[in-house]
Design a protein around this motif. Sequence first.
Motif: not given
Length: 810
Positions: A357-358, A712-714, A726-730, A745-747
């Motif tokens: 992810i970007k 970006k945070l992810a 990262t999961i919680k961020t998305l 990215t999440y899944v």
Amino acid sequence: MAKKLSICLLLMVLGALACEAQQNVARKIYQIEGEPMSATTQIDPEEFYPKLLDSIIIDQINFILYERDCEPLQSRQLMFSVANEQSEYMAMMANEDPNAKLKLPVGDRLQAFGGSSEAIEITAKINVVKGKQPMGYFQMAEELVFRWMSNSKLAAMFESVNYQYIGVSSHIDADGKRVYVSVVLGNFRSFNEGMRNRDQLKVPYSVKNGGLDVYDPEVCKRVNRMTNLHEFRDAIVVEGREVYIDMESAKPLQKLLRNKNDALALDILQREQYTCGLERNIIDYNRFNRGVLTKQCKSKKLFKKNLAPKAGNPKAIRSKIADLPPEVNLDNSEINLLIVQDGAVCASVQKSFIYPIKGTYKNTVKLLADTISINSRFGYKPVPDSADLEFVVPFKGNKAEYDESDIEPFLEALEQPDFSILNMSITAYSSVEGSDSVNRNLQQRRAESIVKALKKRQMDSTETEIVTDYNWSDFVTDIKSTKYSYLSHLSIEQVQDTIAKKNLAKELEPILQKHRFARIQMRIVYDITGANERPFVARKFAEACDSSDRALALSIQKFVMRRILTGKYPAEAINDLRIPATSEFAGLAMNDLWMRHRFGQIKDTELKEKIAELAASNPYNEYIAFNDLLMQINYPDGLFKDLGSRLQSGVDRLYSTTLRKETVDKLNLRLQLRTISEVDSVTHVRSIKTACVDRIKKIVDVKTETMENSLKLAELFLDNKDYMLTIKTLEPWVASTTNMQILLTYVSLCSLFENQMHTAAFGSAMSRIRELEPETYCKLLSGKGEGFSLRVLENENIKSDYCQTCNEAK
């Protein structure tokens, strides 16, 4: 103190939300045995309605879970049946043994009802009467749920993604005094009907343990803390019928398998176990393996038979784990890696994938205006005030006209349109020499010449009092210090006669010339209407600075700043305020720079230098310190990695000032992002980047970020291998976004955590992918190439959608 206040406010907010949730449950009407019943119905021990209490308890738990940003639990009959057996037994045994529990633990009872052993249970008892009155159903449920949710260990059970299903059952004892409650929590592994169909498989899953023990939480503590287990599964290589683990460095594997009884084994799943036509997948959840189990390969053998060539990379390891059973068709199978610690299977690592992810983080940090660093009078408003002005206009002997230079200060005052004259008096004095008639005439003409000046400036309507007189008092005072002091004892007429007879006028002229003037006294009121307000306010600011009244000066400056920002003054009005170049007025000088920068009157490079000068002048002003750090972060002098520690210390100090934490957090975040961008390509400063990401975790609230910032945070968290964060961020975006980058990215990260693939959020994300790109959706679930493990199909909803949507499934 500020931190304690923030915590108190947070608790108040959470308390208010919980109160609202409780009120929602309290107002609910339930259908019990075909009759509507209110949640607040009072309990009658003679006619107790357990289903009402059970329903309220579940709703109350779910309301609190919602407020805690956790997914709700779903009711299931299997969990209820197990709970009902327990609550009924406790109520029945109340008189014989109040502490009696079933001989069989919850897992055993679950198996007796056709499930697996995968469940946990919470029990409680509560008195029906509280005080002198029987409790209401809602009141009883509220008290029970409060007990559980205020206990951190029990609350963690309800909040965990490890459990998706709930069953609650309550029974009242024979005396009607106590109610006994059982809560059973389960998950997808609690249902075990599929094991009955094992014989339908061409190659049935293994039922022998191969010398391995089941999961032991004490033995497996270290493995449970590890977040990189998927890396070992990713290192699996299949060559023909042989399976190897191939890693560039043996060190991670050595850390994992430290003891002689530590080992690796393979669990081979077959697509046949997940056929669409099956109501339940053919799996026995009482076992640690789902498929065909290979022999374990213990650590000693694994490291001893390292086949990696020493010449290439001496740290590498390539070691054979097992041979694939000849009856297994690898094209329709999948390898899971079992990690064994001291003989117990601690983890079953499935196939997974990580989609990159970007993103770009928009962190707008602006200069701060110093508006509260001293106790300023915040509410300044210009109020017209009156003043007394006085001017002296000299005249030459025997002349009634004044010189322009002598009256210039008076004329300049008259030119200013910021006041009106209430009244004015002109006293025209003449010196004592000369005849009385001549002097009286001079006095009158001199006064009239002043009035003429007023008319010239269109102020002839001013009420003017004219007084003419000899300047006798000044003459008496001045003559006493001369050889003619005797004149001070004479009358004015005698003095005039003496000066004339002795011809003293020329000799006394230095004294007499000081006595010929007009004194103009005016009572004025300032006019601050319209355009007159701005010069009036500027004058008041100058007076406050002259008297070193910083508080008033700051208050006036703030007034001018507001006027400029609201368009009532032009931007140039900031130039009206002349600020003393001293350290005590540094805060006002910062405001001046802030305004000039806002309106483009000063360049960033020049601004940085001036702020640095103010910071050196007044190092204790936190606003200036904040702005100085911001300019250094934006325009560093030298290599950023060399400046980082000093800048970080400066930012950290700001947390102990009066600046709001949220304000300092933004600056801190800017520093971390800038540091990461500077060192991102430098491999030997990886530790610096990790430290920055750790600080970012403490600064940001991923739930409140914009979607763009979340990307970006992810990216940062993923690069730091913090997969769950990262999961919680998305997660906040997956139910509604059309951004495939976020969804994929999440899944993909959920594929690392089996229980995460059974959450509602994962289901929402997969549904979005199915709607947006059904072809991508089917590829992810095909079990071939990059995508999910077959184990994702243990989520009933995902399997149902997959079977309906994808051709290969059909």
